[in-house]
Design a protein around this motif. Sequence first.
Motif, short mmCIF file in Angstrom:
data_model
loop_
_atom_site.label_atom_id
_atom_site.label_comp_id
_atom_site.label_asym_id
_atom_site.label_seq_id
_atom_site.Cartn_x
_atom_site.Cartn_y
_atom_site.Cartn_z
N SER A 140 0.72 -1.19 0.21
CA SER A 140 0.26 -0.34 0.00
C SER A 140 1.20 1.53 0.09
O SER A 140 0.98 2.15 -0.97
N LEU A 141 2.24 1.30 0.24
CA LEU A 141 2.82 2.52 1.26
C LEU A 141 3.89 2.61 -0.07
O LEU A 141 4.22 3.84 -0.47
N THR A 142 3.48 1.56 -0.87
CA THR A 142 4.58 1.70 -2.43
C THR A 142 3.63 1.98 -2.78
O THR A 142 4.19 2.89 -3.90
N GLU A 143 2.14 1.57 -3.24
CA GLU A 143 1.50 2.44 -4.19
C GLU A 143 1.21 3.16 -3.61
O GLU A 143 0.71 4.77 -5.19
N ASN A 144 1.04 3.88 -3.34
CA ASN A 144 0.58 5.16 -2.73
C ASN A 144 1.83 5.72 -1.64
O ASN A 144 1.36 5.65 -0.19
N ALA A 145 2.40 6.82 -2.25
CA ALA A 145 3.59 7.30 -1.16
C ALA A 145 3.10 8.86 -1.03
O ALA A 145 3.94 8.89 -0.05
N GLU A 146 1.79 8.91 -0.90
CA GLU A 146 1.99 10.05 -0.23
C GLU A 146 1.83 10.03 1.20
O GLU A 146 2.64 11.55 1.63
N PRO A 147 1.57 9.43 1.91
CA PRO A 147 2.10 9.69 4.08
C PRO A 147 3.69 9.90 3.30
O PRO A 147 4.41 10.44 4.70
N THR A 148 4.90 8.84 2.58
CA THR A 148 6.25 9.39 2.86
C THR A 148 6.52 10.72 2.28
O THR A 148 6.92 11.69 3.01
N TRP A 149 5.62 11.06 1.42
CA TRP A 149 6.03 12.30 0.45
C TRP A 149 5.85 13.56 1.79
O TRP A 149 6.46 14.53 2.27
N ARG A 150 4.28 13.19 2.05
CA ARG A 150 4.48 14.05 3.17
C ARG A 150 4.91 14.80 5.22
O ARG A 150 5.17 15.36 4.85
N ALA A 151 6.00 13.44 4.69
CA ALA A 151 6.74 13.37 5.94
C ALA A 151 8.04 14.45 5.45
O ALA A 151 8.35 14.73 6.20
N MET A 152 8.36 13.85 4.39
CA MET A 152 9.15 14.44 3.32
C MET A 152 9.25 16.25 3.26
O MET A 152 10.03 17.15 4.13
#
Length: 317
Positions: A140-152
Motif C-alpha cells: 500500500s505504501l509503495t502504491e501510494n507514497a503520499e504519507p511518505t512524501w508528507r513526512a518529507m
Amino acid sequence: TGPIIKLNNGVSMPALGFGTFANEGSKGETHKAVVSALNAGYRHLDCAWFYQNEEEVGSGMREFLSSNPNVKREDIFITTKVWNHLHEPEDVEWSLKDSLRMLQTPYVDAFLVHWPIAAEKNPDNTVKIGANGKYVIKKSLTENAEPTWRAMESLYTQGLAKAIGVSNWTEKGIETLLSYAKVKPTVNQIEIHPFLPQDNLIKYCLSQSIMPVAYSPLGSQDQVPGTGEKVSTNKDLNAIAEKNGSTLAQVLIAWGLKRGYSVLPKSSNPGRILSNTKLITLSEEDFAAVNKVAEGRKTRFVNMKDTFGYNVWPEES
Ligand code: A2P
C-alpha cells in the motif's frame, strides 16, 4: 568547482558532486575520500543512510572544515536519502535525524526518497527479507507514497532539509507524486552514462523543473551482460578522450554537464578524485560523438529487481 544549478525552490547546488557510496569499502576509506574530495574543491557530497558510512562522511567533513576555517558548512551541499524500509512517516523523520547525527550537521541540503518502493522492516530496524530472499514489499505504501512524501515535506518545512527530492523514480511515479505534492521534488537522482542515456526521463524531469542528478556517470566498472562491453574500455569514447588530451572520466563528466544536469563521479583514489574536478568542455563534434555511442542504449548497471523482488521500472520489461 564547476557550474552552480538553481533548484526549483531557489536553492543552489554545485553541478559537480562527489559520490560517497563505498561498496565493501574498508574502514576509514570514506573518511579519507571525503577529505580528499573537499580538498580537491568538491562542494557537493552525495550520501545515503543505506551506505553505512555517513559517520565517516561527517568526520571527514569536520576534519576538513577545522583545517580550512575559510570554508563553512553552508558552503557544502550535502544530500542524504531514506532507505526502503523507513518509508513510514515516523521512520522517515527518524532516518533523517539519524543521518544528521552521523553527518554531524544540523541540516542537509537535500533529502531524497532513495527508491520508489516501501519495504517491511524487522523490529531491529533492518529490512525484512522474505522466504524468497527478497525484500518484503509494503504494497500500500509503495502504491501510494503520499504519507511518505508528507513526512518529507514536513522535514523540509522544519528546515532540516533545504530541499527534498527522489531517486530512481520513473516518469509515471513522478507524475503521481506531483498530483499530491504540496512541495515539488527538486531532483531525481538516477543512473545516467553513455550506456544508459535516459533521454526521455531527463527530458520529462527538466520539463517539470526537476533536476536530474546522475549517479554512476562514469558507467561504473561493470560489464554489459552478454557482450562484456564496458564504458571504460569503449573504443570510441576513449578516442574522444585521447583527442582532448583528457581522461575518459573527464569526457563523461563534461558530457553530463553539457546535457544540463548534475553529475556525481565517485572515486577512492586521491589522484582521480582531483583529476575528476578538472573540468573540460566538449566541442559540439565531440559531444555529438558521445551521443552517437549512447544512441539507443539501455544498459543498467544498477538493477535492484533481484534484490527487491519488485519491478521498479515496469516500463522496461
Ligand atoms: P577508483 O575508486 O579506483 O578511482 P561510477 O561512479 O560510474 O560507478 O564509477 C566509479 C568507478 O570509477 C570507481 O570504481 C572508480 O574507481 C572509478 N573511477 C573514478 N574516477 C576515475 C577516473 N578518473 N579514471 C578511471 N576510473 C575512475
